[in-house]
Design an enzyme around this catalytic site. Structure first.
Site, mmCIF file in Angstrom:
data_model
loop_
_atom_site.group_PDB
_atom_site.id
_atom_site.type_symbol
_atom_site.label_atom_id
_atom_site.label_comp_id
_atom_site.label_asym_id
_atom_site.label_seq_id
_atom_site.Cartn_x
_atom_site.Cartn_y
_atom_site.Cartn_z
ATOM 1 N N HIS A 69 12.344 -8.872 62.958
ATOM 2 C CA HIS A 69 12.437 -7.448 63.329
ATOM 3 C C HIS A 69 12.172 -6.570 62.110
ATOM 4 C CE1 HIS A 69 16.401 -8.397 61.800
ATOM 5 N NE2 HIS A 69 16.759 -7.131 61.809
ATOM 6 N N HIS A 71 13.850 -4.352 60.230
ATOM 7 C CA HIS A 71 14.753 -3.934 59.157
ATOM 8 C C HIS A 71 14.236 -4.436 57.814
ATOM 9 C CE1 HIS A 71 18.441 -3.260 61.974
ATOM 10 N NE2 HIS A 71 17.614 -2.242 61.951
ATOM 11 N N ASP A 73 15.668 -5.555 55.262
ATOM 12 C CA ASP A 73 16.222 -6.809 54.721
ATOM 13 C C ASP A 73 15.597 -8.021 55.408
ATOM 14 O OD1 ASP A 73 17.505 -6.337 57.106
ATOM 15 O OD2 ASP A 73 19.534 -6.729 56.374
ATOM 16 N N HIS A 74 14.653 -7.753 56.328
ATOM 17 C CA HIS A 74 13.928 -8.840 56.988
ATOM 18 C C HIS A 74 12.419 -8.789 56.771
ATOM 19 C CE1 HIS A 74 17.306 -10.616 59.256
ATOM 20 N NE2 HIS A 74 17.815 -9.431 59.005
ATOM 21 N N HIS A 158 18.573 -6.966 69.422
ATOM 22 C CA HIS A 158 19.314 -6.527 68.227
ATOM 23 C C HIS A 158 18.875 -5.113 67.864
ATOM 24 C CE1 HIS A 158 21.001 -6.541 64.250
ATOM 25 N NE2 HIS A 158 19.833 -6.568 63.671
ATOM 26 N N GLU A 203 21.800 -15.811 62.305
ATOM 27 C CA GLU A 203 22.488 -14.944 61.368
ATOM 28 C C GLU A 203 23.961 -14.950 61.721
ATOM 29 O OE1 GLU A 203 21.039 -11.026 61.350
ATOM 30 O OE2 GLU A 203 19.295 -11.564 60.196
ATOM 31 N N HIS A 414 22.435 -15.403 56.410
ATOM 32 C CA HIS A 414 22.654 -13.962 56.450
ATOM 33 C C HIS A 414 24.080 -13.619 56.836
ATOM 34 C CE1 HIS A 414 21.700 -9.695 57.410
ATOM 35 N NE2 HIS A 414 20.774 -9.894 56.494
#
Length: 598
Positions: A69, A71, A73-74, A158, A203, A414
């Site tokens: 996705h 974000h 941090d991804h 999410h 996660e 994560h």
């Protein structure tokens, strides 16, 4: 050697941020996510690619990159990985992720480079070049990355465009999923088929509950308590001696004050002593409002909340009681529950997770008759409510996902190590599967038992069904007799006749023999005749023949008699049977043994 799947986090191993997980499966290398750490501007910002770039460019090593996705941090390290470290292979993500990802990357680049003046960072052009390598994924569409590797994306609920990914090479498979949040729970059945992967990588940051939803839950909690009190009922709140008990106490204390309520609130002793010990721990993860309340006054000097005495449970009228333990498996909370369970005016509010087998787990799953010790049954008539106030608020989502996908192993990424440990324990306990939580740069290795697909001939299946027995059931394996033949790289299970025909072979007959000595002074034909008549009388329903060549046959077993060379009073019986006749052999042998003792 048994085939293995290796999983190595380059980021997000026992840590939150910069998700980047390397999976080696069936000779393929896949990178799952490529995120950045928002909190750092040194070498901890991006995943440690040196782990896989020792032998040159990433393109030579990786077969594909999959982004779950948008974000940062991804996906925040994507341009760095593809343009600065060097990767030209396919990058898969869903359409919404592909649309939003470059916008976020550009925003972040502006802040970092244009405002903060950092130099070692990707450029706008690099973001554009990186996005050209992206192959968009549709949900539920199987994509062949190459001849062996296939991937399929599922809805993950999410954030917009978030996907769970199913990766398959031959009969080995891995599923990767991002945080499973409460909004997605209603879609859970649409998520993923019972794909039974070798590893489910998930996660473990399910604890980041949004503030206002927490407020809704608090309001909901107060409303339920208030309604029960108003109708003259009693409320039991089983808790562990930890933060959430204090949090709920403060909620009730302020609510009682505001509403001017008179019903007593009790706190079972034993909790209070422990409470101050947990005070410091608890403070760190509560919100500002509660923190202020705590600082203003000593935690357990409540106006409305008093210590509980066990005799109070029988008092008439409404009351609220906090009691340990939280799962109703023993102790004070269970004693009170037993007393109050029969009255539908009462309510129990379970504020946390319950392990399978405990009373808490049973009533949360709707059980209304409970077996207590000494064969007594308890009818549960009181209202049962579940309110998740725990730090592990949405572990339920992960548990539900495991139920859906039925993985053989679980791997957590994560999340903070402490929370992972908690979740790992819970998963291993409830599902009896191994759960791994490798740190960055550590590899978790899982050996897989590949299933080998075999075609089966219709004739053999029909013959099998004709023999009777239970209908085929995927959960219960059954044995079949047939011949496995390999032709043009595929395996077939056929009847032995068909195998001989297809391979142009002659059938070999296997015969087994056995010699038994009998004490018998009569002549050979006489002995044989006596054996024949005896077998006829004992073995009803068997085909028994006395043949002119001086042999007796029981089904396909041949019996011959000859005199013993050593002993004139003894006879030697020779029994001989084919492989198929084996089942009758023991019957005949028992009878012959009986003859020996006559």
């Amino acid at each position: 050697n048994m085939p293995e799947i290796n999983v190595t986090p380059l980021g997000a191993g026992q840590d939150v941020g910069r998700s980047c997980i390397l999976v080696s499966i069936g000779g393929k290398n896949i990178m799952l996510d490529c995120g950045m750490h928002m909190g750092y501007n040194d070498d901890r910002r991006f995943p440690d690619f040196s782990y896989i770039t020792q032998n040159g460019r990433l393109t030579d090593f990786l077969d594909c990159v999959i982004i779950s996705h948008f974000h940062l941090d991804h996906c925040g390290a994507l341009p760095y990985m593809s343009e600065m470290v060097g990767y030209d292979g396919p990058i898969y993500m869903t359409h919404p992720t592909k649309a939003i990802c470059p916008i976020l990357l550009e925003d972040f680049r502006k802040i970092t480079v244009d405002k903060k003046g950092e130099t070692n960072f990707f450029t706008s052009q690099m973001i554009k070049d990186c996005m050209k390598k992206v192959v968009p994924l549709n949900l539920h569409q199987t994509v062949q990355v190459d001849d062996e590797l296939e991937i399929k994306a599922y809805y993950a609920g999410h954030v917009l465009g978030a996907a769970m990914v199913h990766i398959k090479v031959g009969s080995e498979s891995v599923v990767y999923t991002v945080s499973v949040n409460k909004y997605a729970k209603s879609h859970i059945s649409a998520w993923i088929d019972k794909c039974r992967p070798d590893i489910l990588i998930s996660e473990s940051t399910y604890a980041t509950t949004i503030r206002d939803s927490k407020r809704c839950r608090e309001r909901d909690f107060l409303k339920k308590v208030h309604e029960t009190i108003e109708r003259g009922g009693k409320v039991l709140i089983p808790v562990f001696a930890l933060g959430r008990a204090q949090e709920l106490c403060i909620l009730l204390e302020t609510f009682w004050e505001r509403m001017n309520l008179k019903a007593p609130i009790y706190f079972s002793t034993g909790l209070t002593e422990k409470a101050n010990h947990y005070y410091k721990l608890f403070i760190t993860w509560t919100n500002q409002k509660i923190r202020k309340t705590f600082v203003q006054r000593n935690m357990f000097e409540f106006k409305h909340i008093k210590a509980f005495d066990r005799s109070y449970a029988d008092n008439p009228g409404p009351m609220v009681v906090f009691a340990t333990p939280g799962m109703l498996h023993a102790g004070q909370s269970l004693q009170i529950f037993k007393k109050w369970a029969g009255n539908e005016k009462n309510m129990v509010i379970m504020p946390g997770y319950c392990v399978q087998g405990t009373i808490g787990h049973k009533i949360l799953n709707g059980q209304r008759k409970l077996e207590m010790e000494g064969r007594a049954t308890l009818d549960v008539k009181l209202q049962v409510e579940y309110m998740s106030f725990s730090a592990h608020a949405d572990a339920k989502g992960i548990m539900q996902l495991i139920r859906m996908a039925e993985p053989r192993n679980m791997l957590l990424v994560h999340g903070e190590a402490v929370k992972m440990e908690f979740l790992k324990g819970k998963i291993e306990q409830e599902f009896s599967i191994d759960c791994y939580m490798p740190a960055n740069g550590e590899t978790a290795t899982v050996t897989t038992n590949p299933s080998v697909p075999v075609d089966i001939s219709l004739n053999l299946l029909k013959r099998e069904m004709a023999l009777g027995g239970p209908l085929p059931d995927p959960k219960k394996p059954r044995t079949m007799h047939g011949t496995l033949i390999m032709k043009e790289n595929s395996l077939k299970l056929v009847s032995s006749e068909q195998a001989l025909k297809e391979l142009g072979l002659n059938e070999h007959q296997l015969r087994f023999t056995c010699r038994v000595q009998l004490q018998d002074p009569h002549s050979d034909p006489d002995t044989l005749h006596r054996i024949y008549t005896h077998l006829k009388s004992v073995l009803k329903g068997y085909t028994i023949q006395h043949l002119p060549d001086g042999t007796v046959m029981v089904e396909s077993i041949v019996i011959k008699v000859s005199s013993s060379a050593e002993d004139t009073n003894a006879k030697v019986l020779l029994l001989s049977w084919s492989y198929q006749g084996g089942e009758y052999f023991f019957t005949a042998l028992c009878i012959v043994k009986r003859l020996m003792y006559q």
